[in-house]
Design a protein around this motif. Structure first.
Motif, PDB file in Angstrom:
ATOM      1  N   GLY A  57      30.313 -31.383 -37.990  1.00 32.91           N
ATOM      2  CA  GLY A  57      31.697 -30.966 -37.864  1.00 32.91           C
ATOM      3  C   GLY A  57      31.872 -29.960 -36.744  1.00 32.91           C
ATOM      4  N   SER A  58      32.829 -29.095 -36.916  1.00 36.06           N
ATOM      5  CA  SER A  58      33.187 -28.141 -35.881  1.00 36.06           C
ATOM      6  C   SER A  58      32.545 -26.769 -36.075  1.00 36.06           C
ATOM      7  N   THR A  59      31.650 -26.636 -37.073  1.00 35.95           N
ATOM      8  CA  THR A  59      30.967 -25.371 -37.342  1.00 35.95           C
ATOM      9  C   THR A  59      29.487 -25.644 -37.611  1.00 35.95           C
ATOM     10  N   PRO A  60      28.654 -24.605 -37.646  1.00 30.94           N
ATOM     11  CA  PRO A  60      27.234 -24.801 -37.980  1.00 30.94           C
ATOM     12  C   PRO A  60      26.979 -24.965 -39.486  1.00 30.94           C
ATOM     13  N   ILE A  61      28.015 -24.960 -40.305  1.00 32.64           N
ATOM     14  CA  ILE A  61      27.828 -25.132 -41.744  1.00 32.64           C
ATOM     15  C   ILE A  61      27.177 -26.492 -41.978  1.00 32.64           C
ATOM     16  N   THR A  62      26.080 -26.483 -42.715  1.00 32.66           N
ATOM     17  CA  THR A  62      25.262 -27.679 -42.915  1.00 32.66           C
ATOM     18  C   THR A  62      26.086 -28.900 -43.308  1.00 32.66           C
TER      19      THR A  62
END
Length: 154
Positions: A57-62
């Motif tokens: 996605g648009s963030t580093p969130i797994t």
């Protein structure tokens, strides 16, 4: 004891029947907030079932991925937070992102990222912080909710 969670948090009402159909655990909070736990093997299987492409996605969130936003939409959520913690022995990191209709609105990866995002809609009351106010401190992981998905995974 470690702390490793990925969760979707929202103040909007959730379609509980749909959560059951998607085999997603729901954890109500005293702050009129709903917490939906995630685990990678569950998301992978459901992405395959729903023919949703894997991808980041648009963030580093797994688990900031198309399947996570698919789940939010199926649950009837338009505005939600996606949170992640990874701590062991007091050392670690946390991430938090605010989404509206699957679009990233705000993101933080500071040492207090989750509380910063929760402040947008949660009062801490008499607790130490917003994380505790919604009951996230009671969860070290959501792995137990997904035991059947871990068999043969990885």
């Amino acid at each position: 004891m470690g702390h490793s969670i990925v969760a979707l948090v929202s103040k909007e009402p959730i379609q509980e029947k749909k959560a059951m159909e998607l085999d997603l655990p729901i954890f109500p909070s005293s702050q009129y907030v709903v917490i939906v736990g995630f685990a990678a093997p569950h998301c992978d299987l459901w992405a395959e079932k729903a023919s949703i492409c894997f991808g980041s996605g648009s963030t580093p969130i797994t688990l900031d991925s198309p399947i996570t936003h698919y789940f939010a939409k199926k649950l009837g959520l338009k505005k939600y937070l996606l949170l992640q913690t990874n701590y062991l022995g007091g050392i670690g990191e946390q991430y938090a992102a605010l989404f509206e209709e699957s679009r990233l609105m705000e993101y933080s990866e500071s040492a207090n990222a989750i509380n910063e995002m929760l402040r947008l809609g949660v009062a801490k009351g008499s607790t130490r912080d917003e994380f505790e106010a919604i009951g996230l401190h009671r969860h070290r992981s959501f792995d137990e909710s997904f035991e059947s998905y871990w068999h043969g995974y990885g």
